[in-house]
Each structure stands twice: as structure tokens, then as C-alpha cells.
Write an enzyme that holds these catalytic residues in place. Sequence first.
Site, PDB file in Angstrom:
ATOM      1  N   SER A 182       3.584  -4.486  -6.880  1.00  0.00           N
ATOM      2  CA  SER A 182       4.460  -5.093  -7.893  1.00  0.00           C
ATOM      3  C   SER A 182       3.547  -5.764  -8.896  1.00  0.00           C
ATOM      4  CB  SER A 182       5.362  -6.132  -7.244  1.00  0.00           C
ATOM      5  OG  SER A 182       5.990  -6.942  -8.231  1.00  0.00           O
ATOM      6  N   TYR A 224       7.119 -13.364  -2.035  1.00  0.00           N
ATOM      7  CA  TYR A 224       7.046 -11.943  -2.423  1.00  0.00           C
ATOM      8  C   TYR A 224       5.692 -11.664  -3.090  1.00  0.00           C
ATOM      9  CZ  TYR A 224       8.470  -7.623  -4.892  1.00  0.00           C
ATOM     10  OH  TYR A 224       8.563  -6.341  -5.386  1.00  0.00           O
TER      11      TYR A 224
HETATM   12  N1  NAD Z   1      13.004  -2.941  -8.462  1.00  0.00           N
HETATM   13  C1  NAD Z   1      12.040  -3.745  -8.891  1.00  0.00           C
HETATM   14  O1  NAD Z   1      12.210  -4.546  -9.816  1.00  0.00           O
HETATM   15  C2  NAD Z   1      10.665  -3.665  -8.274  1.00  0.00           C
HETATM   16  C3  NAD Z   1       9.591  -4.198  -9.003  1.00  0.00           C
HETATM   17  C4  NAD Z   1       8.326  -4.161  -8.437  1.00  0.00           C
HETATM   18  C5  NAD Z   1       8.127  -3.586  -7.201  1.00  0.00           C
HETATM   19  N2  NAD Z   1       9.199  -3.067  -6.520  1.00  0.00           N
HETATM   20  C6  NAD Z   1       8.941  -2.500  -5.205  1.00  0.00           C
HETATM   21  O2  NAD Z   1       9.396  -1.169  -5.195  1.00  0.00           O
HETATM   22  C7  NAD Z   1       9.728  -0.794  -3.864  1.00  0.00           C
HETATM   23  C8  NAD Z   1      11.115  -0.161  -3.855  1.00  0.00           C
HETATM   24  O3  NAD Z   1      12.036  -1.126  -4.309  1.00  0.00           O
HETATM   25  P1  NAD Z   1      13.469  -0.772  -4.929  1.00  0.00           P
HETATM   26  O4  NAD Z   1      13.565  -1.522  -6.202  1.00  0.00           O
HETATM   27  O5  NAD Z   1      13.711   0.676  -4.907  1.00  0.00           O
HETATM   28  O6  NAD Z   1      14.366  -1.572  -3.885  1.00  0.00           O
HETATM   29  P2  NAD Z   1      15.677  -1.150  -3.078  1.00  0.00           P
HETATM   30  O7  NAD Z   1      16.075  -2.421  -2.387  1.00  0.00           O
HETATM   31  O8  NAD Z   1      16.652  -0.478  -3.972  1.00  0.00           O
HETATM   32  O9  NAD Z   1      15.153  -0.078  -2.012  1.00  0.00           O
HETATM   33  C9  NAD Z   1      14.279  -0.436  -0.965  1.00  0.00           C
HETATM   34  C10 NAD Z   1      14.466   0.550   0.174  1.00  0.00           C
HETATM   35  O10 NAD Z   1      13.582   0.155   1.236  1.00  0.00           O
HETATM   36  C11 NAD Z   1      14.294   0.181   2.455  1.00  0.00           C
HETATM   37  N3  NAD Z   1      13.745  -0.792   3.400  1.00  0.00           N
HETATM   38  C12 NAD Z   1      13.802  -2.138   3.336  1.00  0.00           C
HETATM   39  N4  NAD Z   1      13.217  -2.677   4.414  1.00  0.00           N
HETATM   40  C13 NAD Z   1      12.772  -1.652   5.183  1.00  0.00           C
HETATM   41  C14 NAD Z   1      12.105  -1.592   6.426  1.00  0.00           C
HETATM   42  N5  NAD Z   1      11.764  -2.693   7.103  1.00  0.00           N
HETATM   43  N6  NAD Z   1      11.797  -0.378   6.921  1.00  0.00           N
HETATM   44  C15 NAD Z   1      12.137   0.766   6.252  1.00  0.00           C
HETATM   45  N7  NAD Z   1      12.799   0.748   5.084  1.00  0.00           N
HETATM   46  C16 NAD Z   1      13.116  -0.446   4.554  1.00  0.00           C
HETATM   47  C17 NAD Z   1      15.733  -0.204   2.072  1.00  0.00           C
HETATM   48  O11 NAD Z   1      16.681   0.176   3.051  1.00  0.00           O
HETATM   49  C18 NAD Z   1      15.894   0.532   0.743  1.00  0.00           C
HETATM   50  O12 NAD Z   1      16.375   1.836   0.911  1.00  0.00           O
HETATM   51  C19 NAD Z   1       9.630  -2.086  -3.028  1.00  0.00           C
HETATM   52  O13 NAD Z   1       8.383  -2.114  -2.350  1.00  0.00           O
HETATM   53  C20 NAD Z   1       9.675  -3.176  -4.079  1.00  0.00           C
HETATM   54  O14 NAD Z   1       9.047  -4.363  -3.651  1.00  0.00           O
HETATM   55  C21 NAD Z   1      10.455  -3.079  -7.035  1.00  0.00           C
END
Ligand code: NAD
Length: 262
Positions: free
Chosen positions: A149, A162
Site C-alpha cells: 500500500s 495498517y
Molecule cells: N482498496 C484500497 O484502497 C487499497 C489500497 C492499498 C492497498 N490495498 C491492498 O490491496 C489488497 C486487496 O484489497 P481490496 O481493496 O481488494 O480489499 P477487499 O476487502 O475488497 O478484498 C480483500 C480480499 O481478501 C480476502 N481476505 C481477507 N482476509 C483474508 C485471509 N485472512 N485469508 C484469505 N483471504 C483473506 C477477503 O475475503 C477479500 O476477498 C489488500 O492487501 C489491501 O490492503 C487496497
Amino acid sequence: MERRFSGMTVIVTGAARGLGRVAAERFAAEGANLVLGDIDAEGLEAVAGGLHEGGHSVEAMPGDISQEATAVALVEAALSAFGRLDITINNAGVAHPFQRLAELEGATLERMLMVNVMGIFYGLKHQIPAMERGFAEAGRTGVILNVASVAGLVGAPLLSAYAASKHAVVGLTRSAAAETARRGVRVNAICPAFTRTDMVAGFTDAMWGTPDDAIGRIVSSIPMRRLGEPEEIVQGMLWLCSPENSFVTGQAIALDGGLSAV
Ligand SMILES: NC(=O)c1ccc[n+]([C@@H]2O[C@H](COP(=O)([O-])OP(=O)(O)OC[C@H]3O[C@@H](n4cnc5c(N)ncnc54)[C@H](O)[C@@H]3O)[C@@H](O)[C@H]2O)c1
């Protein structure tokens, strides 16, 4: 459609929704065989079923990535179903509600460390040997992409636990890249800013005002003054994993509308 990943096996964690789901769809469209993981077994089955109906080769392996056995099962599924592991998108992750550090419970940081850090650690621990073997025995290069991130590069007010976990992901990425650079494995991280997925909906739902007002406040520190779209982040993933991109390793690349530039 360009098919840069034909015949390759790609693991995507957190594939039931959000960035992981779009990544699975784009890798499949470019010819990859997929092993998909998520803790949400039902959501994962729906995504895998849709891809399967579209004619793609997909294995669904539900499990919690904070458990080492899940990382082992994902790698074994890739090797037993498709005989090789080429690319891993270590994407599954969790965030916490906006909260000042002084008000956070220790359990919140522990959860961030268990899922976001131990999940990536166990992934790397089991993916690296499989990829190094693929290189030693068949000359196949492996690529690991960890989803960190922009909160892994700079401080994140109200998201300190986080941010701590994502800084750790960047540290694991750089160290693993240096260890594997001469053994045929590239390891990079992407560092997105706020992107339009359920994770951000979770933040805005808990904020005052309409969702648009809340997004306006969230993006006020981003030079582009908008959220990222999942497709934009996934394009970065595809670029970093593409076979032509053969000299980039150990990098934590911001896809952030300019947030980390100012
Ligand atoms: N959306 C944002 O703004 C953003 C920004 C920076 C980084 N990220 C990172 O991107 C990645 C994906 O995020 P997203 O935005 O798609 O979020 P999201 O919440 O839509 O999806 C996350 C997915 O991970 C799965 N998950 C959560 N905990 C888990 C576990 N213990 N074991 C297996 N699966 C698990 C969830 O069920 C979900 O399907 C994450 O690592 C997040 O930190 C997201």
C-alpha cells in the site's frame, strides 16, 4: 487481446472480490491457469465458477492466509493441477477503521500483522522454493508480486497499524528480492493509494456525510483528487509480472495518483 501469460500458472490470494478478483480475470484473459485463494469460500467459488464457465482453467483453494497450511496448499495445488508455478499475486489483506493510534487496541495491530505480514511471509516461504526449482530444473523465471500500500511507503494518519503492517510487507519484498535475484525469481510490491473496492467502502460507511462527501475528504491529499480504479491497479500488476519486464526486482512501486510524490 495480448496473451502474455499463456501456459503459466498464477496464484492470486484474496480473489473473491476487489483487486484480487479483477487480477484473476485479467490473468485468465491473457492465458494463465489460475489457483485462487480466499477466506470467503462462497465468494471464491462464485469467481472460480464464472471463470471456469468462460473456459479458463481454475483451481479454488479456500483458506486463511495467516495460516501456514494455506500457503502450502496453494503452492501444492499449482504444482499438482498444472505442474508449475510461475507467478504469485499475494493480494489478500485487511484494514482497520480510521482511528488515532492512542485509541487503537493492541489486538488490531496483531490482526494486521497476522493477516498482512504473516500471510505474505508464509506465501514467500513456500512460493520461493517452488519457483527456484522451476528455474534450476527448467529455466523458468518466477515472479512474486506482494500487494502492499502507499501506507507501506509513507505514514498513514488514522491507519497506523495498517501502515506498520504494509511497511513490513515492503521490507519482506526487498529482502526476498535480494536473496532470490540470482535464482530466477523477481519479487516486487505494488503500493496503491485508496482504490474503489469494498475495503474503501468500509472506510466511507463509517464516516460522517454522504459516501461522496467521505470520498472527497479521503482524496483531498491525493494530487489527482480521486480514488484509484481496480483496473488501474491491476494494469500495474500485469506490467510488473509480464515476462518482458525482466530487470525489475526489489521495488515497491506506488500507484497512487501522486500521493507519495508530495
Ligand atoms: N482498496 C484500497 O484502497 C487499497 C489500497 C492499498 C492497498 N490495498 C491492498 O490491496 C489488497 C486487496 O484489497 P481490496 O481493496 O481488494 O480489499 P477487499 O476487502 O475488497 O478484498 C480483500 C480480499 O481478501 C480476502 N481476505 C481477507 N482476509 C483474508 C485471509 N485472512 N485469508 C484469505 N483471504 C483473506 C477477503 O475475503 C477479500 O476477498 C489488500 O492487501 C489491501 O490492503 C487496497
